[in-house]
Write a protein that holds these residues in place. Structure first.
Motif, PDB file in Angstrom:
ATOM      1  N   LEU A  94     -40.945 -41.310  -5.365  1.00 20.30           N
ATOM      2  CA  LEU A  94     -41.658 -40.322  -4.560  1.00 20.30           C
ATOM      3  C   LEU A  94     -41.333 -38.906  -5.029  1.00 20.30           C
ATOM      4  O   LEU A  94     -41.105 -37.993  -4.236  1.00 20.30           O
ATOM      5  CB  LEU A  94     -41.292 -40.490  -3.076  1.00 20.30           C
ATOM      6  N   ASP A  95     -41.316 -38.722  -6.333  1.00 19.55           N
ATOM      7  CA  ASP A  95     -40.941 -37.439  -6.920  1.00 19.55           C
ATOM      8  C   ASP A  95     -42.143 -36.663  -7.450  1.00 19.55           C
ATOM      9  O   ASP A  95     -42.037 -35.927  -8.419  1.00 19.55           O
ATOM     10  CB  ASP A  95     -39.921 -37.637  -8.035  1.00 19.55           C
ATOM     11  N   SER A  96     -43.283 -36.834  -6.829  1.00 24.67           N
ATOM     12  CA  SER A  96     -44.485 -36.121  -7.258  1.00 24.67           C
ATOM     13  C   SER A  96     -44.324 -34.624  -7.016  1.00 24.67           C
ATOM     14  O   SER A  96     -44.021 -34.207  -5.883  1.00 24.67           O
ATOM     15  CB  SER A  96     -45.714 -36.630  -6.502  1.00 24.67           C
ATOM     16  N   PRO A  97     -44.534 -33.783  -8.033  1.00 25.56           N
ATOM     17  CA  PRO A  97     -44.375 -32.335  -7.841  1.00 25.56           C
ATOM     18  C   PRO A  97     -45.404 -31.735  -6.891  1.00 25.56           C
ATOM     19  O   PRO A  97     -45.190 -30.654  -6.344  1.00 25.56           O
ATOM     20  CB  PRO A  97     -44.538 -31.775  -9.258  1.00 25.56           C
ATOM     21  N   VAL A  98     -46.540 -32.431  -6.678  1.00 26.53           N
ATOM     22  CA  VAL A  98     -47.560 -31.888  -5.784  1.00 26.53           C
ATOM     23  C   VAL A  98     -47.373 -32.344  -4.345  1.00 26.53           C
ATOM     24  O   VAL A  98     -48.097 -31.907  -3.458  1.00 26.53           O
ATOM     25  CB  VAL A  98     -48.985 -32.261  -6.273  1.00 26.53           C
ATOM     26  N   VAL A  99     -46.402 -33.239  -4.113  1.00 26.03           N
ATOM     27  CA  VAL A  99     -46.105 -33.688  -2.746  1.00 26.03           C
ATOM     28  C   VAL A  99     -44.603 -33.536  -2.506  1.00 26.03           C
ATOM     29  O   VAL A  99     -43.838 -34.504  -2.611  1.00 26.03           O
ATOM     30  CB  VAL A  99     -46.545 -35.150  -2.511  1.00 26.03           C
ATOM     31  N   PRO A 100     -44.152 -32.316  -2.195  1.00 24.81           N
ATOM     32  CA  PRO A 100     -42.722 -32.134  -1.922  1.00 24.81           C
ATOM     33  C   PRO A 100     -42.306 -32.868  -0.657  1.00 24.81           C
ATOM     34  O   PRO A 100     -43.134 -33.141   0.220  1.00 24.81           O
ATOM     35  CB  PRO A 100     -42.583 -30.621  -1.763  1.00 24.81           C
ATOM     36  N   THR A 101     -41.033 -33.195  -0.587  1.00 28.03           N
ATOM     37  CA  THR A 101     -40.505 -33.848   0.601  1.00 28.03           C
ATOM     38  C   THR A 101     -40.738 -32.990   1.839  1.00 28.03           C
ATOM     39  O   THR A 101     -40.730 -31.754   1.769  1.00 28.03           O
ATOM     40  CB  THR A 101     -39.000 -34.145   0.437  1.00 28.03           C
ATOM     41  N   ASP A 122     -55.997 -38.942   3.519  1.00 28.28           N
ATOM     42  CA  ASP A 122     -54.797 -38.160   3.163  1.00 28.28           C
ATOM     43  C   ASP A 122     -53.508 -38.808   3.664  1.00 28.28           C
ATOM     44  O   ASP A 122     -52.469 -38.159   3.734  1.00 28.28           O
ATOM     45  CB  ASP A 122     -54.904 -36.730   3.702  1.00 28.28           C
ATOM     46  N   GLN A 123     -53.562 -40.088   4.019  1.00 30.00           N
ATOM     47  CA  GLN A 123     -52.362 -40.763   4.514  1.00 30.00           C
ATOM     48  C   GLN A 123     -51.357 -41.036   3.397  1.00 30.00           C
ATOM     49  O   GLN A 123     -50.173 -41.211   3.668  1.00 30.00           O
ATOM     50  CB  GLN A 123     -52.735 -42.059   5.223  1.00 30.00           C
ATOM     51  N   GLY A 124     -51.830 -41.082   2.146  1.00 23.43           N
ATOM     52  CA  GLY A 124     -50.874 -41.199   1.041  1.00 23.43           C
ATOM     53  C   GLY A 124     -49.925 -40.017   1.051  1.00 23.43           C
ATOM     54  O   GLY A 124     -48.696 -40.166   1.008  1.00 23.43           O
ATOM     55  N   HIS A 125     -50.485 -38.825   1.126  1.00 23.83           N
ATOM     56  CA  HIS A 125     -49.688 -37.599   1.154  1.00 23.83           C
ATOM     57  C   HIS A 125     -48.779 -37.570   2.383  1.00 23.83           C
ATOM     58  O   HIS A 125     -47.571 -37.326   2.274  1.00 23.83           O
ATOM     59  CB  HIS A 125     -50.624 -36.395   1.150  1.00 23.83           C
ATOM     60  N   ALA A 126     -49.360 -37.814   3.557  1.00 25.02           N
ATOM     61  CA  ALA A 126     -48.585 -37.739   4.803  1.00 25.02           C
ATOM     62  C   ALA A 126     -47.441 -38.748   4.804  1.00 25.02           C
ATOM     63  O   ALA A 126     -46.317 -38.435   5.217  1.00 25.02           O
ATOM     64  CB  ALA A 126     -49.508 -37.981   5.997  1.00 25.02           C
ATOM     65  N   THR A 127     -47.735 -39.968   4.338  1.00 27.73           N
ATOM     66  CA  THR A 127     -46.704 -41.003   4.333  1.00 27.73           C
ATOM     67  C   THR A 127     -45.643 -40.709   3.284  1.00 27.73           C
ATOM     68  O   THR A 127     -44.446 -40.862   3.541  1.00 27.73           O
ATOM     69  CB  THR A 127     -47.333 -42.385   4.076  1.00 27.73           C
ATOM     70  N   GLU A 150     -44.668 -37.798   1.910  1.00 26.27           N
ATOM     71  CA  GLU A 150     -43.769 -36.675   2.196  1.00 26.27           C
ATOM     72  C   GLU A 150     -42.753 -37.061   3.273  1.00 26.27           C
ATOM     73  O   GLU A 150     -41.593 -36.644   3.228  1.00 26.27           O
ATOM     74  CB  GLU A 150     -44.552 -35.428   2.598  1.00 26.27           C
ATOM     75  N   TYR A 151     -43.194 -37.880   4.240  1.00 27.53           N
ATOM     76  CA  TYR A 151     -42.264 -38.351   5.270  1.00 27.53           C
ATOM     77  C   TYR A 151     -41.248 -39.325   4.688  1.00 27.53           C
ATOM     78  O   TYR A 151     -40.034 -39.210   4.922  1.00 27.53           O
ATOM     79  CB  TYR A 151     -43.014 -39.015   6.431  1.00 27.53           C
ATOM     80  N   LEU A 152     -41.716 -40.328   3.927  1.00 25.72           N
ATOM     81  CA  LEU A 152     -40.802 -41.311   3.347  1.00 25.72           C
ATOM     82  C   LEU A 152     -39.811 -40.647   2.400  1.00 25.72           C
ATOM     83  O   LEU A 152     -38.644 -41.060   2.322  1.00 25.72           O
ATOM     84  CB  LEU A 152     -41.587 -42.396   2.609  1.00 25.72           C
ATOM     85  N   ALA A 153     -40.266 -39.625   1.674  1.00 28.45           N
ATOM     86  CA  ALA A 153     -39.362 -38.911   0.766  1.00 28.45           C
ATOM     87  C   ALA A 153     -38.213 -38.285   1.550  1.00 28.45           C
ATOM     88  O   ALA A 153     -37.038 -38.375   1.143  1.00 28.45           O
ATOM     89  CB  ALA A 153     -40.135 -37.840  -0.001  1.00 28.45           C
ATOM     90  N   ALA A 154     -38.517 -37.658   2.683  1.00 23.45           N
ATOM     91  CA  ALA A 154     -37.464 -37.067   3.501  1.00 23.45           C
ATOM     92  C   ALA A 154     -36.548 -38.144   4.072  1.00 23.45           C
ATOM     93  O   ALA A 154     -35.317 -37.979   4.117  1.00 23.45           O
ATOM     94  CB  ALA A 154     -38.080 -36.242   4.625  1.00 23.45           C
ATOM     95  N   PRO A 196     -46.774 -48.444  -2.181  1.00 28.37           N
ATOM     96  CA  PRO A 196     -48.195 -48.215  -1.905  1.00 28.37           C
ATOM     97  C   PRO A 196     -48.511 -46.769  -1.537  1.00 28.37           C
ATOM     98  O   PRO A 196     -49.592 -46.271  -1.855  1.00 28.37           O
ATOM     99  CB  PRO A 196     -48.507 -49.168  -0.749  1.00 28.37           C
ATOM    100  N   ALA A 197     -47.572 -46.089  -0.894  1.00 30.59           N
ATOM    101  CA  ALA A 197     -47.796 -44.674  -0.566  1.00 30.59           C
ATOM    102  C   ALA A 197     -47.923 -43.848  -1.834  1.00 30.59           C
ATOM    103  O   ALA A 197     -48.791 -42.969  -1.946  1.00 30.59           O
ATOM    104  CB  ALA A 197     -46.664 -44.135   0.301  1.00 30.59           C
ATOM    105  N   ALA A 198     -47.055 -44.120  -2.825  1.00 29.81           N
ATOM    106  CA  ALA A 198     -47.118 -43.390  -4.091  1.00 29.81           C
ATOM    107  C   ALA A 198     -48.434 -43.662  -4.813  1.00 29.81           C
ATOM    108  O   ALA A 198     -49.022 -42.753  -5.420  1.00 29.81           O
ATOM    109  CB  ALA A 198     -45.933 -43.778  -4.968  1.00 29.81           C
ATOM    110  N   ARG A 199     -48.907 -44.898  -4.748  1.00 26.20           N
ATOM    111  CA  ARG A 199     -50.202 -45.212  -5.368  1.00 26.20           C
ATOM    112  C   ARG A 199     -51.330 -44.453  -4.675  1.00 26.20           C
ATOM    113  O   ARG A 199     -52.242 -43.930  -5.325  1.00 26.20           O
ATOM    114  CB  ARG A 199     -50.458 -46.725  -5.317  1.00 26.20           C
ATOM    115  N   ASN A 200     -51.271 -44.388  -3.352  1.00 29.95           N
ATOM    116  CA  ASN A 200     -52.290 -43.641  -2.616  1.00 29.95           C
ATOM    117  C   ASN A 200     -52.246 -42.154  -2.948  1.00 29.95           C
ATOM    118  O   ASN A 200     -53.288 -41.493  -3.038  1.00 29.95           O
ATOM    119  CB  ASN A 200     -52.119 -43.848  -1.110  1.00 29.95           C
ATOM    120  N   VAL A 201     -51.045 -41.618  -3.115  1.00 34.60           N
ATOM    121  CA  VAL A 201     -50.899 -40.214  -3.500  1.00 34.60           C
ATOM    122  C   VAL A 201     -51.604 -39.948  -4.821  1.00 34.60           C
ATOM    123  O   VAL A 201     -52.319 -38.943  -4.976  1.00 34.60           O
ATOM    124  CB  VAL A 201     -49.404 -39.816  -3.601  1.00 34.60           C
TER     125      VAL A 201
END
Length: 682
Positions: free
Chosen positions: A587-594, A544-549, A551-555, A308-313
Motif C-alpha cells: 500500500l505504498d502508492s505515492p498518489v494514495v498517502p496513508t 473510489d472505495q479503492g482509495h478510501a480503503t 488509505e485506511y488500511l495503510a494507516a 484487492p484494495a491495491a488493485r482497485n487503487v
C-alpha cells in the motif's frame, strides 16, 4: 479557595449532574484532582484493610463505589482539555499526566486489592451472582492481571515509571500536533487561488483568517487526517499542493513541534512495557484483551483486504489519469489531485457534483430532521434544546433526551465548530457516565471540526461531514442508551475493536429514503434533493472505495508495524520506517498517502487506539452484517430499533460483545457484506 468552594468537588445540583461550567475555572482543576486522588486512595485502602473474607459486595462492588469524585473531576477536565485546550489548560495537563498515570497504577497494581479480587474470582462458580456481576468479577481480574498486578515489587516500580513517562509523552504529542496544525494552516492573499470553493467555504476561510489577525486574507485550516475537504473543489493545482504539503508536514519539520522523537520514544517504551508484562510486542499485549485476540489475526485480515484494495487503487488511478490526459493541459496525477479529479470522474460517470449537494445539507436541518429524526423513528426518543444549561464553551449546545414514555434518558451536548483550542478530528466522550449504583444518568458530548461561516451565513455540510455527524451520534446513542448497574460497564466502555460498531451502523440512515427525504432540503428554497440524484448517490457507494480503503488500511498497518517492534529495535528514520511498512503490505502508492502519517497519528500516539486502529474495519464486519439485517427486517422501525437498543446498545460493556452480537443477530457476523460494500468481492 477551599475544598468546600471548589465546584468540582461536589455534585453540581444541575439537571443530570451536568457540571456547573459557569463556576469552574482552570485553577480549580489541580486542587480538585489532589483531593480526589487522596479520597480514592482512602476508599481503596478501606477495602484492602477489611478483615472479613473477600466477597463480591465488600470487594468488587466496593471498588465500583470508590473513585466517584475522581471520575467527576476527570470527566470534566478531559472534556475541556480536548475541546478547548487553552495554554493554561495545556499546562495543567502536562502537570497532571504523570500524576494520573501514577494514581491509576497505584490502584491497578495494588497487591492487596489484587489478592482480594483474585479470591472472589477463584470462587466465582460457588457464588450466586447476576450475569452482570459475574462478568464484572471476570473483567476486574482480567484487567488487573493484564495491567501487571501479578508482577513483583521491582517490576511494578519499573512499570509505573514507564506508564508515567508514556502518559507525559502522549500529552506532548497532542500539544505539538495542535500547535503545528494551527501553525501550518494555509493563508491565501488572493481569493482567486481558492476558485471552486463555495461562498460559505470562502466565508469560513475569511472568518478563520480574521480570527488570526490576517485581515484581507483567507485561511484554510487543517483537519486531523491527511486529505482535506477543499481538495475536491479547488481548481488551482498549486493551492491543492500547498494544502496537501502542509498537512503531510505536521510534526516532522525539525521545529519545536517535531513529533518524530516523541513517536520513537513512545514506541520503544511501549515495547519495553509489553516485554515486562510477558508479551512479544505492544500489539500482542493490546490485542490479547480485544475480540481480535492476537496481532496475527489482525494481520490476516489487513493483508486479505489490502491486496484487492491495491488493485482497485490502480484501476482508479488509471481512470483518473486517462481523464487528465484527455484534458487541454495534461499532467501526471499526484496525491493532491486525487480528490479533485475524482469529483470530475464522478460527475462524468454518475452526473453528481458533491459540492452542489452542500446547499441541501444545512447543519441544523441535518441535525434536527436527519440525525434526531432517525433516532426518534427507531427508538422513540425526543430531543429538546436546553438553553438554560451551559456547556464548557459558548459554541456547545445542550439537548435533553426523553424516552417515548416521557422518562429521562440523559443530556446530549453538540460542539460542532472547529477552533484553534480544539484538537482535530471528531469524537464522543461522556461528561457524566450512567450507573444505577451511583444513581446517575448519562451526559455525553459529540465534537466535530466543521468550519464556522461568517455572521449570518448558513452552515452547509459536505456529505463527509454529514457522515461524521451521524457516525459520532451513533457513539452518543451507545452512551445514552446503555443501562448498567456498575460504572465499569457504562456507555461505550467496551472492547476497542467493538466500540466503532454502533457508530458505523448509525451511518446507514444517511441515505435511507425516509430519513434523507426529511432532512435533505435546499436551505433557501426548501426543495427536496432530486430522487434521481439520490439513486445516483447510492450507485456510487463503491466508487473510489479503492482509495478510501487503501488509505485506511495503510494507516492501520502502520499502527501495527510500529507496535509489533521488539524493545531493542532501532528506528533511525521515521519516514523510512513508514515507507518500508507500507511497501511490505503493498500500500505504498505515492498518489494514495496513508490516512494518518506517524507524526500526526493522534489516534495511536495521543489517544486510545494504539495497536487498535484496525478496529474500524474489524467492527465494520459486524456493521455491514447488521445493515443487511435491518434491510431484511423492514428498516427504520421501532421494533428493529428496540431490538438493537435492548440487545446491543443497552447492555453497554456488561456482556461479552460478541455474545451480545450473537444474541441480536442469531449468529456470528459474516464478512461477505463488508467485501461487497467496499468493492472487494471480486
Amino acid at each position: 479557595m477551599t475544598d468546600a468552594t471548589n465546584p468540582l468537588l461536589h455534585p453540581s445540583g444541575l439537571p443530570y449532574e451536568l457540571p456547573d461550567f459557569r463556576a469552574i475555572r482552570p485553577e480549580h482543576y489541580l486542587p480538585a484532582f489532589e483531593v480526589a486522588f487522596a479520597e480514592h486512595r482512602r476508599e481503596i485502602d478501606a477495602i484492602t484493610r477489611a478483615r472479613s473474607a473477600p466477597t463480591f459486595e465488600n470487594t468488587i462492588a466496593a471498588i465500583e463505589r470508590a473513585g466517584e469524585t475522581l471520575d467527576r473531576v476527570a470527566h470534566v477536565f478531559y472534556t475541556v482539555s480536548s475541546a478547548d485546550a487553552t495554554a493554561e489548560i495545556q499546562q495543567i495537563e502536562e502537570v497532571l499526566a504523570p500524576l494520573m498515570a501514577a494514581h491509576e497504577d497505584a490502584i491497578r497494581l495494588d497487591e492487596r486489592l489484587y489478592w482480594r479480587v483474585a479470591q472472589v474470582h477463584e470462587r466465582l462458580d460457588d457464588i450466586e451472582l447476576t450475569a452482570e456481576q459475574r462478568y464484572l468479577v471476570q473483567r476486574h481480574f482480567r484487567e488487573m492481571t493484564h495491567a501487571g498486578a501479578a508482577l513483583d515489587a521491582e517490576a511494578k516500580a519499573t512499570l509505573t515509571a514507564l506508564n508515567q513517562r508514556l502518559s507525559s509523552l502522549s500529552t506532548t504529542f497532542e500539544k505539538n500536533l495542535l500547535a503545528d496544525t494551527n501553525d501550518l494552516a494555509v493563508a491565501f492573499d488572493d481569493v482567486t487561488a481558492l476558485a471552486g470553493l463555495s461562498t460559505g467555504e470562502l466565508s469560513a476561510a475569511a472568518r478563520a483568517a480574521s480570527e488570526r489577525g490576517l485581515q484581507g486574507q483567507w485561511l484554510i485550516t487543517l483537519p486531523l487526517f491527511t486529505g482535506h475537504p477543499a481538495l475536491a473543489s479547488l481548481r488551482d493545482r498549486e493551492s491543492r499542493r500547498r494544502i496537501m504539503s502542509a498537512s503531510l508536514a505536521r510534526g516532522s519539520r525539525g521545529n519545536a513541534y517535531d513529533n518524530r522523537g516523541v513517536v520513537q520514544e513512545i514506541v520503544r517504551l511501549r515495547a519495553e512495557r509489553a516485554a515486562l508484562l510477558g508479551y512479544a510486542s505492544h500489539a500482542a499485549y493490546v490485542t490479547a484483551d480485544e475480540t481480535a485476540g492476537s496481532p496475527e489475526a489482525v494481520e490476516r485480515m489487513l493483508r486479505e483486504l489490502a491486496a484487492p484494495a491495491a488493485r482497485n487503487v490502480e484501476r482508479e488511478r488509471a481512470a483518473l489519469q486517462e481523464l487528465i490526459d484527455d484534458s487541454d493541459a495534461p499532467y501526471a496525477l499526484e496525491a493532491h489531485d486525487w480528490a479533485y479529479v475524482t469529483e470530475r470522474v464522478r460527475q462524468a460517470r454518475y452526473d453528481i457534483d458533491t459540492a452542489a449537494l452542500r446547499p441541501f445539507f444545512e447543519a441544523e436541518r441535518v441535525l434536527q430532521d436527519g440525525v434526531f429524526f432517525a433516532a426518534t423513528q427507531l427508538y422513540g426518543v425526543t430531543f429538546t434544546e436546553r438553553h438554560d444549561l451551559v456547556a464548557y464553551h459558548p459554541g456547545a449546545r445542550v439537548f435533553e433526551v426523553t424516552d417515548a414514555d416521557g422518562s429521562p434518558v440523559g443530556l446530549y451536548v453538540l460542539d460542532l465548530y472547529t477552533r484553534d483550542s480544539k484538537r482535530g478530528g471528531a469524537w464522543m466522550n461522556p461528561i457524566v457516565s450512567q450507573s444505577a449504583l451511583r444513581g446517575t444518568l448519562p451526559v455525553v458530548v459529540n465534537n466535530l471540526n466543521v468550519s464556522e461561516p461568517g455572521e449570518g451565513e448558513p452552515t452547509l455540510l459536505t456529505l463527509d461531514e454529514v457522515t461524521t455527524l451521524f457516525h459520532e451520534f451513533g457513539h452518543a446513542l451507545h452512551g445514552l442508551f446503555a443501562r448498567v448497574t456498575y460504572p465499569h460497564f457504562a456507555g461505550t466502555n467496551v472492547f476497542r475493536d467493538f466500540v466503532e460498531f454502533p457508530s458505523q451502523v448509525n451511518e446507514m440512515w444517511i441515505l435511507w429514503s425516509e430519513v434523507l427525504d426529511n432532512y435533505a432540503r435546499h436551505h433557501e428554497t426548501g426543495e427536496r434533493l432530486d430522487p434521481a440524484i439520490v439513486e445516483r448517490l447510492r450507485a456510487t457507494e463503491t466508487f473510489d472505495q479503492g482509495h478510501a480503503t487503501a488509505e485506511y488500511l495503510a494507516a492501520s498497518w502502520l499502527d501495527q508495524a510500529w507496535h509489533r517492534l521488539a524493545p531493542d529495535a532501532v528506528v533511525a528514520d521515521v519516514a523510512a520506517f513508514e515507507a518500508a511498512a507500507l511497501a511490505d503490505i503493498g500500500l505504498d502508492s505515492p498518489v494514495v498517502p496513508t490516512r494518518y502519517s506517524s507524526t500526526y497519528f493522534a489516534h495511536v500516539f495521543a489517544g486510545g487506539y494504539s495497536a487498535g486502529y484496525y478496529s474500524y474495519i474489524w467492527s465494520e464486519v459486524l456493521d455491514a452484517d447488521t445493515v443487511d439485517w435491518f434491510r431484511e427486517n423492514g428498516g427504520l422501525t421501532r421494533e428493529n430499533g428496540d431490538r438493537f437498543r435492548a440487545r446491543l446498545l443497552g447492555v453497554g460493556g456488561s456482556t461479552d460483545p460478541l455474545e451480545a452480537y450473537r444474541d441480536f443477530r442469531g449468529r456470528d457476523a459474516e464478512i461477505a457484506p463488508l467485501l461487497k460494500r467496499r468493492g472487494l468481492d471480486g
